[in-house]
Design a protein around this motif. Structure first.
Motif, short mmCIF file in Angstrom:
data_model
loop_
_atom_site.label_atom_id
_atom_site.label_comp_id
_atom_site.label_asym_id
_atom_site.label_seq_id
_atom_site.Cartn_x
_atom_site.Cartn_y
_atom_site.Cartn_z
N LYS B 19 0.65 -13.34 -11.05
CA LYS B 19 0.83 -12.15 -10.17
C LYS B 19 -0.76 -11.53 -9.75
O LYS B 19 -1.68 -12.23 -9.91
N GLY B 20 -0.57 -10.55 -8.90
CA GLY B 20 -1.61 -10.10 -8.75
C GLY B 20 -2.23 -10.52 -7.39
O GLY B 20 -1.32 -10.98 -6.57
N ARG B 21 -3.31 -10.49 -7.16
CA ARG B 21 -3.97 -10.91 -5.87
C ARG B 21 -3.52 -12.30 -5.41
O ARG B 21 -3.53 -13.20 -5.95
N ALA B 62 -4.27 -4.66 -0.32
CA ALA B 62 -3.86 -4.16 -1.79
C ALA B 62 -2.47 -3.96 -1.72
O ALA B 62 -1.87 -4.20 -2.80
N GLU B 63 -1.78 -3.30 -0.79
CA GLU B 63 -0.28 -3.31 -0.81
C GLU B 63 0.64 -4.60 -1.10
O GLU B 63 1.53 -4.20 -2.01
N SER B 65 -0.91 -7.03 -3.04
CA SER B 65 -1.14 -7.60 -4.40
C SER B 65 -0.74 -6.73 -5.49
O SER B 65 -0.63 -7.26 -6.83
N GLN B 66 -0.53 -5.67 -5.07
CA GLN B 66 0.15 -4.58 -6.45
C GLN B 66 1.35 -4.58 -6.36
O GLN B 66 2.14 -3.96 -7.04
N GLN B 73 7.49 -7.59 0.03
CA GLN B 73 6.14 -6.89 0.69
C GLN B 73 5.89 -7.46 1.91
O GLN B 73 5.76 -6.65 2.87
#
Ligand SMILES: Nc1nc2c(ncn2[C@@H]2O[C@H](COP(=O)(O)OP(=O)(O)OP(=O)(O)O)[C@@H](O)[C@H]2O)c(=O)[nH]1
Ligand SMILES: Nc1nc2c(ncn2[C@@H]2O[C@H](COP(=O)(O)OP(=O)(O)OP(=O)(O)O)[C@@H](O)[C@H]2O)c(=O)[nH]1
Ligand SMILES: [K+]
Ligand SMILES: [Mg+2]
Ligand SMILES: [Mg+2]
Lengths: 279, 299
Positions: B19-21, B62-63, B65-66, B73
């Motif tokens: 997950k994440g970036r 960021a929108e 990756s988070q 998204q």
């Protein structure tokens, strides 16, 4: 390194020329993959050679061997019958007029059926074409039953012992089941008088990927036998017909090259392919 | 047939381990799927390129990756960007300070100009205006008759001093129509012109001459929603040849994905003002960017 870079550019260019000709992304990717393999196997080196291979491949896809002759021969005393169909505004009426012109030019007698009883002044438009090219036009009341006009046109053609009857129909989107049913009926009613020898689907060269759906649905309803690709005198290339031909097994027979009576020509695979390649 | 873009992106993202970036590879894979979806919707290649680059940029942010669900998204970003381009500021028809307001229609052959002329006239009449149609297509067989029939159906006046079918000067007709409208107190003049190709310099010149003769308040570019990659070339040619203030997308009642909407808007910056959705006079609507965005992406 510089060779790799050159290669990428060449491949991008090839992909772009196909996509911008409306060949479609998936057929384009397949063709480019095959070409890459071929290039590896053959050890092709120069961009020009690659383009040569692409030209060969495109020609193979469009198949120069297909029989593209129009079925407009008489059945003994009875005329050949051509039905012209397609979505709105593609050039059906104009193609009908031009085709009549070319048949009359060959010394044939032609009757036109104005089975577009719906669009404003559609029958008048065909009438003008008839006068222009020397073909009689059978028309019915505005808003009347298109099938009965088509029937009358066939009957008139038989009675007058003409060579060819061409029936122009109203533009209809393939998604409109009511209108597609109506078209099926037009064809069945003509068949009470004689066989329909050609069902020409008129496709506008500017059409994108939707052309495939149009062709599929029209083929289901009236079993098209040939494609007329119009408006090729513009900047559009009409690449969608590659998929249409392959999927339906129906050849492009005619191309429209303008709005005048003589702007109709037999489809030439080499000219078509070279236009896509931008030569 | 096509998978939806959402399906496609979900499958791309489901293969992600961490997950994440998002890694550059993830973003590239995402971009490839978006590119394919747009091309299948007939969005023109140069527009696809610019659009994908923009979305890639935001997908790195960021929108995404988070987000709990990066696929959704990214789909949201694509959708937002599409609506932003398709929408812009919504613009209404501009009316002239001193009537008549002059609206000129232009576009390729068979796009739906004459039909639209009738629809616009009826729509304006229903709002209490007194529009008049002008038959300035003197070229297409029976274009004049067609406009007369359309005018009758819309119950509006038609100015048709020339028979057409190659007879008469369209620039002259357009010029005369303005005085005539003034005399008869028509507050809106809608000029139907012949279909023309972008590369037909002579006819493009004629369109510019018509424009110069009547100084339209609005030139509307009428374009078929089924058009493919040629949308860019054609829109540019009309932009340069005659110029236009707004766009009308026609034949939206079919199942074409209508990528041309994005292409034309992106290339010319002109807003899409109306949607033509059928052959009848009432099949006419304001343009809805959000509906168009989901149509293009099949979401
Ligand atoms: N440039 C160019 N214009 C064409 C060609 N074929 C037709 N047109 C034009 O395209 C427009 C539409 O042609 P029509 O023949 O009326 O099309 P249609 O399919 O009969 O239209 P509907 O009956 O309304 O569905 C007209 O302005 C024609 O002059 C062509 O090959 N090249
Ligand atoms: N289904 C559908 N058909 C439409 C729509 N708008 C126009 N048409 C049809 O498309 C065909 C061409 O429309 P026209 O209004 O004659 O197009 P045009 O741009 O004036 O054509 P030219 O003057 O020949 O360049 C006709 O059959 C119209 O009925 C639409 O929104 N939906
Ligand atoms: K062309
Ligand atoms: Mg017609
Ligand atoms: Mg017209």
């Amino acid at each position: 390194l510089s060779r790799d870079r050159l290669d990428d550019e060449v491949w991008d260019e090839i992909e772009e020329s196909l996509i911008t000709a409306d060949v479609g992304i998936s057929p384009t990717q397949t063709m480019v993959e095959e070409l890459r393999t071929k290039v590896k196997v053959l050890g092709t080196r120069t961009p020009d050679e690659v383009r040569g291979l692409l030209r060969e491949e495109l020609l193979k896809q469009i198949d120069p061997e297909l029989d593209r002759t129009l079925q407009v021969g008489k059945h003994g005393e009875r005329p050949a019958i051509v039905l012209v169909v397609g979505v709105n505004g593609t050039g059906k009426t104009t193609t009908t007029g031009k085709l009549a012109r070319s048949l009359v030019g060959d010394g044939k007698k032609v009757v036109l059926g104005a089975a577009d009883t719906f669009r404003a002044a559609a029958a008048d438009q065909l009438q003008t074409w008839g006068e222009r090219v020397g073909a009689e036009v059978v028309r019915g009341p505005e808003g009347g039953d298109p099938a009965s006009v088509a029937f009358d046109a066939a009957a008139k053609g038989i009675e007058d012992k003409v060579d060819v009857v061409i029936v122009d129909t109203a533009g209809r989107l393939h998604t409109k089941t009511g209108l597609m049913d109506e078209l099926g009926k037009v064809k069945r009613v003509i068949e009470k008088k004689g066989t329909v020898d050609e069902v020409l689907l008129v496709l506008d060269a500017t059409t994108g990927q939707n052309g495939m759906r149009q062709a599929q649905v029209f083929a289901e309803v009236v079993n098209i036998t040939g494609i007329a690709l119009t408006k090729l005198d513009g900047t559009a290339k009409g690449g969608i017909v590659i998929s249409v031909q392959r999927e339906l097994g129906v050849p492009v027979k005619l191309v429209g090259l303008g709005e005048g009576p003589d702007d109709l020509a037999p489809f030439d695979p080499e000219v078509f392919v070279d236009a896509i390649l931008g030569d | 047939m096509f998978e939806t873009l959402s399906d496609r992106l979900t499958s791309v993202f489901s293969s992600l381990r961490s997950k994440g970036r998002l890694s550059d590879a993830d973003i590239d894979a995402t971009a490839r799927e978006i590119r394919i979806a747009l091309l299948e919707a007939d969005v023109a290649l140069p527009v696809v390129k610019a659009f994908v680059a923009q979305v890639k940029e935001r997908a790195r942010g960021a929108e995404v990756s988070q987000a709990l669900n990066p696929a959704q998204q990214v789909v949201k970003i694509v959708n937002d960007e599409l609506i932003a381009i398709l929408g812009g500021e919504t613009r209404r028809l501009r009316y002239a300070k001193t009537p008549p307001t002059v609206i000129m229609l232009a576009g390729l052959q068979g796009a739906g100009k004459t039909t639209l002329a009738g629809k616009l006239a009826k729509w304006l009449r229903d709002q209490g205006h007194a529009p008049m149609l002008v038959a300035a297509d003197l070229q297409r067989p029976n274009a004049v008759t067609q406009l007369q029939v359309v005018g009758e159906r819309a119950q509006v006046a038609v100015f048709a001093p020339e028979p057409g079918n190659g007879v008469g000067d369209p620039v002259g007709v357009a010029r005369q129509s303005i005085d005539f409208a003034r005399q008869r107190q028509h507050d809106i003049v809608i000029i139907d012109t012949a279909g023309r190709l972008g590369i037909d310099q002579e006819l493009m010149r004629q369109a510019a001459d018509i424009r110069d003769a009547v100084s339209p308040d609005e030139v509307l570019f009428v374009v078929d929603a089924m058009i493919g990659q040629d949308a860019v070339t054609t829109a540019q040619a009309f932009m340069e040849g005659v110029g236009f203030d707004g766009v009308v997308l026609t034949k939206l009642d079919g199942d074409a994905r209508g990528g041309a909407a994005l292409s034309v808007r992106h290339i010319t910056g002109r807003p899409i003002m109306f949607a033509s959705t059928g052959e009848k006079l009432e099949d006419f609507d304001a343009f809805h960017p959000d509906r168009m965005a989901s149509r293009i992406l099949d979401m």
